[in-house]
Motif scaffolding. Sequence first.
Motif, PDB file in Angstrom:
ATOM      1  N   PRO A   1       0.842  -1.206   0.000  1.00  0.00           N
ATOM      2  CA  PRO A   1       0.000   0.000   0.000  1.00  0.00           C
ATOM      3  C   PRO A   1       0.880   1.261   0.000  1.00  0.00           C
ATOM      4  N   ASP A   2       0.318   2.348  -0.489  1.00  0.00           N
ATOM      5  CA  ASP A   2       1.071   3.606  -0.568  1.00  0.00           C
ATOM      6  C   ASP A   2       1.602   4.042   0.800  1.00  0.00           C
ATOM      7  N   ARG A   3       0.819   3.832   1.828  1.00  0.00           N
ATOM      8  CA  ARG A   3       1.236   4.243   3.189  1.00  0.00           C
ATOM      9  C   ARG A   3       2.503   3.486   3.607  1.00  0.00           C
ATOM     10  N   LEU A   4       2.555   2.195   3.352  1.00  0.00           N
ATOM     11  CA  LEU A   4       3.735   1.406   3.708  1.00  0.00           C
ATOM     12  C   LEU A   4       4.944   1.861   2.892  1.00  0.00           C
ATOM     13  N   ASN A   5       4.749   2.125   1.605  1.00  0.00           N
ATOM     14  CA  ASN A   5       5.839   2.636   0.777  1.00  0.00           C
ATOM     15  C   ASN A   5       6.344   3.973   1.305  1.00  0.00           C
ATOM     16  N   HIS A   6       5.422   4.807   1.765  1.00  0.00           N
ATOM     17  CA  HIS A   6       5.797   6.106   2.332  1.00  0.00           C
ATOM     18  C   HIS A   6       6.640   5.916   3.599  1.00  0.00           C
ATOM     19  N   VAL A   7       6.209   5.027   4.466  1.00  0.00           N
ATOM     20  CA  VAL A   7       6.953   4.743   5.704  1.00  0.00           C
ATOM     21  C   VAL A   7       8.335   4.167   5.376  1.00  0.00           C
ATOM     22  N   MET A   8       8.402   3.312   4.375  1.00  0.00           N
ATOM     23  CA  MET A   8       9.697   2.734   3.985  1.00  0.00           C
ATOM     24  C   MET A   8      10.621   3.802   3.405  1.00  0.00           C
ATOM     25  N   ASP A   9      10.071   4.782   2.683  1.00  0.00           N
ATOM     26  CA  ASP A   9      10.883   5.888   2.167  1.00  0.00           C
ATOM     27  C   ASP A   9      11.460   6.710   3.317  1.00  0.00           C
ATOM     28  N   ILE A  10      10.650   6.954   4.338  1.00  0.00           N
ATOM     29  CA  ILE A  10      11.131   7.697   5.511  1.00  0.00           C
ATOM     30  C   ILE A  10      12.223   6.891   6.207  1.00  0.00           C
ATOM     31  N   PHE A  11      11.985   5.605   6.397  1.00  0.00           N
ATOM     32  CA  PHE A  11      12.972   4.752   7.043  1.00  0.00           C
ATOM     33  C   PHE A  11      14.277   4.716   6.254  1.00  0.00           C
TER      34      PHE A  11
ATOM     35  N   THR B   1      25.627  15.116   3.061  1.00  0.00           N
ATOM     36  CA  THR B   1      24.701  14.097   2.549  1.00  0.00           C
ATOM     37  C   THR B   1      23.737  13.646   3.646  1.00  0.00           C
ATOM     38  N   ALA B   2      24.260  13.407   4.843  1.00  0.00           N
ATOM     39  CA  ALA B   2      23.420  12.988   5.964  1.00  0.00           C
ATOM     40  C   ALA B   2      22.385  14.062   6.296  1.00  0.00           C
ATOM     41  N   PHE B   3      22.792  15.323   6.273  1.00  0.00           N
ATOM     42  CA  PHE B   3      21.872  16.429   6.550  1.00  0.00           C
ATOM     43  C   PHE B   3      20.744  16.454   5.518  1.00  0.00           C
ATOM     44  N   GLY B   4      21.095  16.297   4.254  1.00  0.00           N
ATOM     45  CA  GLY B   4      20.076  16.267   3.202  1.00  0.00           C
ATOM     46  C   GLY B   4      19.118  15.105   3.374  1.00  0.00           C
ATOM     47  N   MET B   5      19.636  13.940   3.734  1.00  0.00           N
ATOM     48  CA  MET B   5      18.786  12.757   3.935  1.00  0.00           C
ATOM     49  C   MET B   5      17.868  12.939   5.145  1.00  0.00           C
ATOM     50  N   LEU B   6      18.416  13.500   6.217  1.00  0.00           N
ATOM     51  CA  LEU B   6      17.608  13.732   7.415  1.00  0.00           C
ATOM     52  C   LEU B   6      16.495  14.731   7.125  1.00  0.00           C
ATOM     53  N   LEU B   7      16.827  15.779   6.414  1.00  0.00           N
ATOM     54  CA  LEU B   7      15.812  16.765   6.056  1.00  0.00           C
ATOM     55  C   LEU B   7      14.748  16.146   5.150  1.00  0.00           C
ATOM     56  N   ARG B   8      15.163  15.281   4.243  1.00  0.00           N
ATOM     57  CA  ARG B   8      14.195  14.595   3.377  1.00  0.00           C
ATOM     58  C   ARG B   8      13.256  13.729   4.217  1.00  0.00           C
ATOM     59  N   ALA B   9      13.800  13.042   5.218  1.00  0.00           N
ATOM     60  CA  ALA B   9      12.963  12.214   6.097  1.00  0.00           C
ATOM     61  C   ALA B   9      11.948  13.078   6.850  1.00  0.00           C
ATOM     62  N   ILE B  10      12.393  14.237   7.312  1.00  0.00           N
ATOM     63  CA  ILE B  10      11.475  15.146   8.018  1.00  0.00           C
ATOM     64  C   ILE B  10      10.392  15.637   7.072  1.00  0.00           C
ATOM     65  N   GLU B  11      10.791  16.034   5.869  1.00  0.00           N
ATOM     66  CA  GLU B  11       9.811  16.520   4.890  1.00  0.00           C
ATOM     67  C   GLU B  11       8.818  15.429   4.512  1.00  0.00           C
ATOM     68  N   LEU B  12       9.308  14.206   4.357  1.00  0.00           N
ATOM     69  CA  LEU B  12       8.401  13.094   4.049  1.00  0.00           C
ATOM     70  C   LEU B  12       7.441  12.840   5.203  1.00  0.00           C
ATOM     71  N   THR B  13       7.955  12.935   6.424  1.00  0.00           N
ATOM     72  CA  THR B  13       7.119  12.712   7.603  1.00  0.00           C
ATOM     73  C   THR B  13       6.012  13.752   7.696  1.00  0.00           C
ATOM     74  N   LEU B  14       6.363  14.992   7.379  1.00  0.00           N
ATOM     75  CA  LEU B  14       5.377  16.073   7.456  1.00  0.00           C
ATOM     76  C   LEU B  14       4.518  16.167   6.201  1.00  0.00           C
ATOM     77  N   GLY B  15       4.828  15.328   5.203  1.00  0.00           N
ATOM     78  CA  GLY B  15       4.029  15.279   3.989  1.00  0.00           C
ATOM     79  C   GLY B  15       4.320  16.382   2.991  1.00  0.00           C
ATOM     80  N   GLY B  16       5.432  17.072   3.166  1.00  0.00           N
ATOM     81  CA  GLY B  16       5.732  18.189   2.296  1.00  0.00           C
ATOM     82  C   GLY B  16       6.553  17.856   1.067  1.00  0.00           C
ATOM     83  N   ARG B  17       7.055  16.650   0.976  1.00  0.00           N
ATOM     84  CA  ARG B  17       7.930  16.316  -0.155  1.00  0.00           C
ATOM     85  C   ARG B  17       7.767  14.850  -0.504  1.00  0.00           C
ATOM     86  N   ARG B  18       7.724  14.567  -1.795  1.00  0.00           N
ATOM     87  CA  ARG B  18       7.645  13.178  -2.238  1.00  0.00           C
ATOM     88  C   ARG B  18       9.032  12.575  -2.266  1.00  0.00           C
ATOM     89  N   ALA B  19       9.091  11.254  -2.141  1.00  0.00           N
ATOM     90  CA  ALA B  19      10.373  10.557  -2.121  1.00  0.00           C
ATOM     91  C   ALA B  19      11.038  10.560  -3.480  1.00  0.00           C
TER      92      ALA B  19
END
Length: 170
Positions: free
Chosen positions: A83-93, A144-162
């Motif tokens: 499901p899309d939700r699981l894919n979203h969680v896996m992208d954050i992880f 690189t780590a900073f960019g990845m962490l920020l991407r995880a935050i944005e994905l969590t808040l729903g502001g950015r697609r993976a």
Amino acid sequence: MLASLRKIADGLISLSAFVGTLGLIFVTLVVLVDVVGRTFGAPLNGGQDYTQMGMVIIVFGGMALCDKLGGHVSVDIFEARFPDRLNHVMDIFAALLGAAIFVGIAYTVYESSKLSQMLKLSTNIVNLPKWYFQWALSVLALVTAFGMLLRAIELTLGGRRARAEKEIRE
């Protein structure tokens, strides 16, 4: 707040990519001079050392941009079945795991640089101090780590697609 963090991250990622580009230009010139020199019986002294250290800058300089653009290898065998939700969680992880890995790389290489500095380790031919390149690798890995962490935050808040584009699922 998040927008200003994204602006800082984008600036650091652009700077990192620029440094990687300079490394690529440098290594290309080194190889060119070395090959032409070998043709005339006078290879570039230390060409191998310059190339090896330049590769550190090229690889880690472009890593943050590669992540930002979604260029890392991903295996999506089961993605269409989840499901899309699981894919979203896996992208954050995946983003959090990537950030942790790059922080680990930065820390390990920085600790190694202290040993290199203490022992005055250098390259084999032209004696370039290794710790400068280890410091550069550590900083670029942290970007690189900073960019990845920020991407995880944005994905969590729903502001950015993976990914920039979603694949068409059949």
